[in-house]
Motif scaffolding. Sequence first.
Motif, PDB file in Angstrom:
ATOM      1  N   ARG A   1       0.840  -1.207   0.000  1.00 59.60           N
ATOM      2  CA  ARG A   1       0.000   0.000   0.000  1.00 59.60           C
ATOM      3  C   ARG A   1       0.868   1.247   0.000  1.00 59.60           C
ATOM      4  O   ARG A   1       0.952   2.000   0.955  1.00 59.60           O
ATOM      5  N   SER A   2       1.542   1.491  -1.106  1.00 54.65           N
ATOM      6  CA  SER A   2       2.389   2.675  -1.265  1.00 54.65           C
ATOM      7  C   SER A   2       1.747   3.577  -2.314  1.00 54.65           C
ATOM      8  O   SER A   2       0.687   3.268  -2.851  1.00 54.65           O
ATOM      9  N   ARG A   3       2.402   4.698  -2.617  1.00 54.65           N
ATOM     10  CA  ARG A   3       1.923   5.600  -3.662  1.00 54.65           C
ATOM     11  C   ARG A   3       3.033   5.827  -4.696  1.00 54.65           C
ATOM     12  O   ARG A   3       4.019   6.496  -4.376  1.00 54.65           O
ATOM     13  N   PRO A   4       2.908   5.290  -5.911  1.00 54.58           N
ATOM     14  CA  PRO A   4       1.833   4.397  -6.328  1.00 54.58           C
ATOM     15  C   PRO A   4       1.997   3.018  -5.694  1.00 54.58           C
ATOM     16  O   PRO A   4       3.106   2.630  -5.324  1.00 54.58           O
ATOM     17  N   LEU A   5       0.886   2.291  -5.579  1.00 55.48           N
ATOM     18  CA  LEU A   5       0.978   0.966  -4.982  1.00 55.48           C
ATOM     19  C   LEU A   5       1.719   0.024  -5.936  1.00 55.48           C
ATOM     20  O   LEU A   5       1.819   0.279  -7.136  1.00 55.48           O
ATOM     21  N   ARG A   6       2.213  -1.060  -5.392  1.00 60.61           N
ATOM     22  CA  ARG A   6       2.911  -2.045  -6.223  1.00 60.61           C
ATOM     23  C   ARG A   6       2.581  -3.444  -5.732  1.00 60.61           C
ATOM     24  O   ARG A   6       2.225  -3.643  -4.567  1.00 60.61           O
ATOM     25  N   LEU A   7       2.693  -4.402  -6.627  1.00 59.01           N
ATOM     26  CA  LEU A   7       2.406  -5.779  -6.286  1.00 59.01           C
ATOM     27  C   LEU A   7       3.640  -6.445  -5.682  1.00 59.01           C
ATOM     28  O   LEU A   7       4.775  -6.166  -6.090  1.00 59.01           O
ATOM     29  N   THR A   8       3.410  -7.316  -4.710  1.00 60.19           N
ATOM     30  CA  THR A   8       4.480  -8.156  -4.178  1.00 60.19           C
ATOM     31  C   THR A   8       4.766  -9.275  -5.169  1.00 60.19           C
ATOM     32  O   THR A   8       4.059  -9.444  -6.171  1.00 60.19           O
ATOM     33  N   GLU A   9       5.792 -10.059  -4.912  1.00 54.91           N
ATOM     34  CA  GLU A   9       6.091 -11.183  -5.808  1.00 54.91           C
ATOM     35  C   GLU A   9       4.935 -12.179  -5.856  1.00 54.91           C
ATOM     36  O   GLU A   9       4.559 -12.637  -6.949  1.00 54.91           O
ATOM     37  N   PRO A  10       4.322 -12.553  -4.700  1.00 52.88           N
ATOM     38  CA  PRO A  10       3.126 -13.398  -4.793  1.00 52.88           C
ATOM     39  C   PRO A  10       1.995 -12.721  -5.565  1.00 52.88           C
ATOM     40  O   PRO A  10       1.254 -13.384  -6.301  1.00 52.88           O
ATOM     41  N   GLY A  11       1.876 -11.407  -5.430  1.00 56.02           N
ATOM     42  CA  GLY A  11       0.859 -10.680  -6.170  1.00 56.02           C
ATOM     43  C   GLY A  11       1.082 -10.753  -7.666  1.00 56.02           C
ATOM     44  O   GLY A  11       0.135 -10.903  -8.453  1.00 56.02           O
ATOM     45  N   LYS A  12       2.346 -10.668  -8.095  1.00 58.13           N
ATOM     46  CA  LYS A  12       2.664 -10.764  -9.522  1.00 58.13           C
ATOM     47  C   LYS A  12       2.346 -12.150 -10.057  1.00 58.13           C
ATOM     48  O   LYS A  12       1.841 -12.298 -11.182  1.00 58.13           O
ATOM     49  N   ARG A  13       2.628 -13.180  -9.265  1.00 60.37           N
ATOM     50  CA  ARG A  13       2.324 -14.541  -9.715  1.00 60.37           C
ATOM     51  C   ARG A  13       0.817 -14.734  -9.850  1.00 60.37           C
ATOM     52  O   ARG A  13       0.338 -15.351 -10.805  1.00 60.37           O
TER      53      ARG A  13
END
Length: 312
Positions: free
Chosen positions: A53-65
């Motif tokens: 939850r950053s600005r801009p937000l970013r996906l974690t490695e599990p999120g990318k998978r």
Amino acid sequence: MKDLDAAGLDCLAALADERSFERAAETLAVTQSAVSQRLRSLEAQVGQLLVVRSRPLRLTEPGKRLLRYARQLAALRSDVVRELGVQAANVERLPIAVNADSLATWVLPALDPLVQRGLREGFGLELVVDDQDFTHDWLRQGEVLGCVTTVPQALRGCIAQPLGVMRYIAVASPAFAARALPKGLGAANFAQVPFLVFNRKDDTQQQWIRQAMGLRSARLNARYVPSSEAYVNAVRMGWGIGVAPELQVRPLVAAGDLVVLRPEVQVEVALYWHQWKLGGESAVTPDSGAPPALLDQIGEALALGAREALRG
């Protein structure tokens, strides 16, 4: 683990696209609270943090998978809706990554028949632009379903096919060549002459210099113009030497607007199409009577367009 929640996966994809909860909510036509709830539910389901939850937000490695799965599921859903002949509630977006020079030359004509039909059938297409050496990263991270790239090896779960070779040549405006290169371009003067470079990822000029001058590397007097069309226009205006696709500058050379420098030196870039395999080896069996998957149709259209435009 139970089947993953489709609404949560759509939420994850929207967050990856929009990089904010507010814009993701607008895309999904729900409240920000609903987006947060769906994401928390999906994270609880897989037991891992999916978004930072950053600005801009970013996906974690599990999120990318998981994003890769979300993209593939959306593409399959689009194919099923199309085969059933029902009206989709939302236009499914099919993102693919292409390099800027291909986009400026052969990609749009190759995709035009498919896109024109898509206007009637209700599917979307998003072209993500990056350097041809980096488009593959978009596929690996799950941001796109296919890409045009210089990487020949397919990722696990993907297929790859060669498209052809883009040939790059060095060009300049006649006035610039007469003023800055009265004796031609050689090892004694290339470092003082401005070269136009697309961006800091672009090493095409370095490749050309290595071939032309027999050097392993060289420091160039670079001027950056990060647009394929503007890049060629800047060469025409006399901003410096450009190393551009022969396909793109061929009409300008024929018209006398540009001259080729050291025509014996050419940089050849082999391009490949990569895409995820959806639904196994093929989502449609040859005798099923159903149309090929949209992603397969995109690959076929690009392959045909490349064969017609590029040197094989």
